[in-house]
Scaffold this active site. Structure first.
Site, PDB file in Angstrom:
ATOM      1  N   ARG A 115       0.852  -1.195   0.000  1.00  0.00           N
ATOM      2  CA  ARG A 115       0.000   0.000   0.000  1.00  0.00           C
ATOM      3  C   ARG A 115       0.885   1.242   0.000  1.00  0.00           C
ATOM      4  O   ARG A 115       1.829   1.357   0.767  1.00  0.00           O
ATOM      5  CB  ARG A 115      -0.887  -0.008   1.259  1.00  0.00           C
ATOM      6  CG  ARG A 115      -1.507   1.329   1.653  1.00  0.00           C
ATOM      7  CD  ARG A 115      -2.663   1.704   0.744  1.00  0.00           C
ATOM      8  NE  ARG A 115      -3.112   3.057   1.029  1.00  0.00           N
ATOM      9  CZ  ARG A 115      -4.038   3.396   1.915  1.00  0.00           C
ATOM     10  NH1 ARG A 115      -4.618   2.460   2.630  1.00  0.00           N
ATOM     11  NH2 ARG A 115      -4.388   4.656   2.078  1.00  0.00           N
ATOM     12  N   ARG A 124      -5.205   2.576  -4.199  1.00  0.00           N
ATOM     13  CA  ARG A 124      -4.447   1.741  -3.277  1.00  0.00           C
ATOM     14  C   ARG A 124      -4.719   0.263  -3.540  1.00  0.00           C
ATOM     15  O   ARG A 124      -5.824  -0.102  -3.941  1.00  0.00           O
ATOM     16  CB  ARG A 124      -4.732   2.095  -1.822  1.00  0.00           C
ATOM     17  CG  ARG A 124      -6.111   1.878  -1.260  1.00  0.00           C
ATOM     18  CD  ARG A 124      -7.139   2.911  -1.627  1.00  0.00           C
ATOM     19  NE  ARG A 124      -6.754   4.280  -1.459  1.00  0.00           N
ATOM     20  CZ  ARG A 124      -7.048   5.024  -0.402  1.00  0.00           C
ATOM     21  NH1 ARG A 124      -7.725   4.497   0.591  1.00  0.00           N
ATOM     22  NH2 ARG A 124      -6.704   6.287  -0.348  1.00  0.00           N
ATOM     23  N   ASP A 127      -7.043  -1.151   1.356  1.00  0.00           N
ATOM     24  CA  ASP A 127      -7.376  -0.253   2.449  1.00  0.00           C
ATOM     25  C   ASP A 127      -7.984  -1.122   3.535  1.00  0.00           C
ATOM     26  O   ASP A 127      -8.920  -1.889   3.258  1.00  0.00           O
ATOM     27  CB  ASP A 127      -8.428   0.746   1.946  1.00  0.00           C
ATOM     28  CG  ASP A 127      -8.279   2.113   2.558  1.00  0.00           C
ATOM     29  OD1 ASP A 127      -7.374   2.289   3.380  1.00  0.00           O
ATOM     30  OD2 ASP A 127      -9.075   3.000   2.207  1.00  0.00           O
ATOM     31  N   ASP A 129      -9.696  -0.597   7.104  1.00  0.00           N
ATOM     32  CA  ASP A 129     -10.203   0.409   8.039  1.00  0.00           C
ATOM     33  C   ASP A 129     -11.009  -0.252   9.148  1.00  0.00           C
ATOM     34  O   ASP A 129     -11.905  -1.067   8.868  1.00  0.00           O
ATOM     35  CB  ASP A 129     -11.124   1.409   7.323  1.00  0.00           C
ATOM     36  CG  ASP A 129     -10.362   2.380   6.440  1.00  0.00           C
ATOM     37  OD1 ASP A 129      -9.226   2.740   6.800  1.00  0.00           O
ATOM     38  OD2 ASP A 129     -10.909   2.768   5.394  1.00  0.00           O
TER      39      ASP A 129
END
Length: 199
Positions: A115, A124, A127, A129
């Site tokens: 990344r 990217r 990700d 999260d």
């Protein structure tokens, strides 16, 4: 039998070891639910999402309990057509890790897939999260909980609702209710794709 050569398996367990095991049991008997959002718009997006799911499962103290369907979405916050579309999914995990350690693991997974963080809202490979952790509400700038924009993003709420229809965004309300306040245009189900739940 000579007493000095007694069977070592019948030796008493040192109290320090017993205390450590008891402490570990206490921790393991109290796992927390966490919700993790995954997104990828570079490379083999499905393979990368699956790799992230598998690495989460391989994390000590983390068990992947549910994986949402895959959705294809347009990049958020950038000009239309300026980046490839995203594959997005939401994962439910049970974890004994504190939020800070779960964040570190997510960042390590991002690094494992190379990344790059050169541009905000940039493309990217992956990700990872943390969308929510138990019922924690925190404005810590390192890890704001729940995710500060989760409640306003269709590409988060749609798969989150799929994987947990009763879900709540702490401090924001039910995911089902929040879905009615956001646009889900461009959040396209990819019924031809599927993420496997780790064995």
């Amino acid at each position: 039998m000579n007493q000095t050569q007694s069977d070592p398996t019948v030796q008493p367990v040192p109290s320090s070891v017993t205390e450590q095991v008891d402490a570990a049991d206490t921790t393991l008997s109290n796992p927390k639910w966490a919700v993790i959002g995954l997104g990828s718009n570079l490379g083999n997006r499905l393979e990368t999402l699956q790799g992230a799911v598998d690495l989460l499962e391989d994390t000590p103290g983390v068990r992947v309990k549910a994986v949402s369907p895959v959705y294809e979405t347009e990049p958020w916050g950038v000009d239309a057509g300026s980046q490839p579309s995203y594959f997005n999914a939401v994962v439910l995990v049970r974890t004994t890790l504190p939020p800070s350690s779960l964040l570190e693991r997510g960042q390590a997974i991002e690094e494992a897939f190379d990344r790059v963080r050169e541009v905000r809202w940039g493309p990217r490979t992956i990700d990872v999260d943390i969308l929510s952790y138990a019922n924690v509400v925190s404005d810590d700038p390192v890890l704001t909980l729940p995710h500060p924009r989760a409640h306003e993003r269709g590409f988060v709420l749609v798969p989150w609702h799929d994987v947990d229809p009763e879900a709540q965004v702490p401090g924001r309300g039910a995911v089902a209710d929040l879905l009615g306040t956001v646009s889900t245009d461009g959040v396209l189900p990819r019924v031809d794709l599927e993420l496997r739940l780790p064995e």
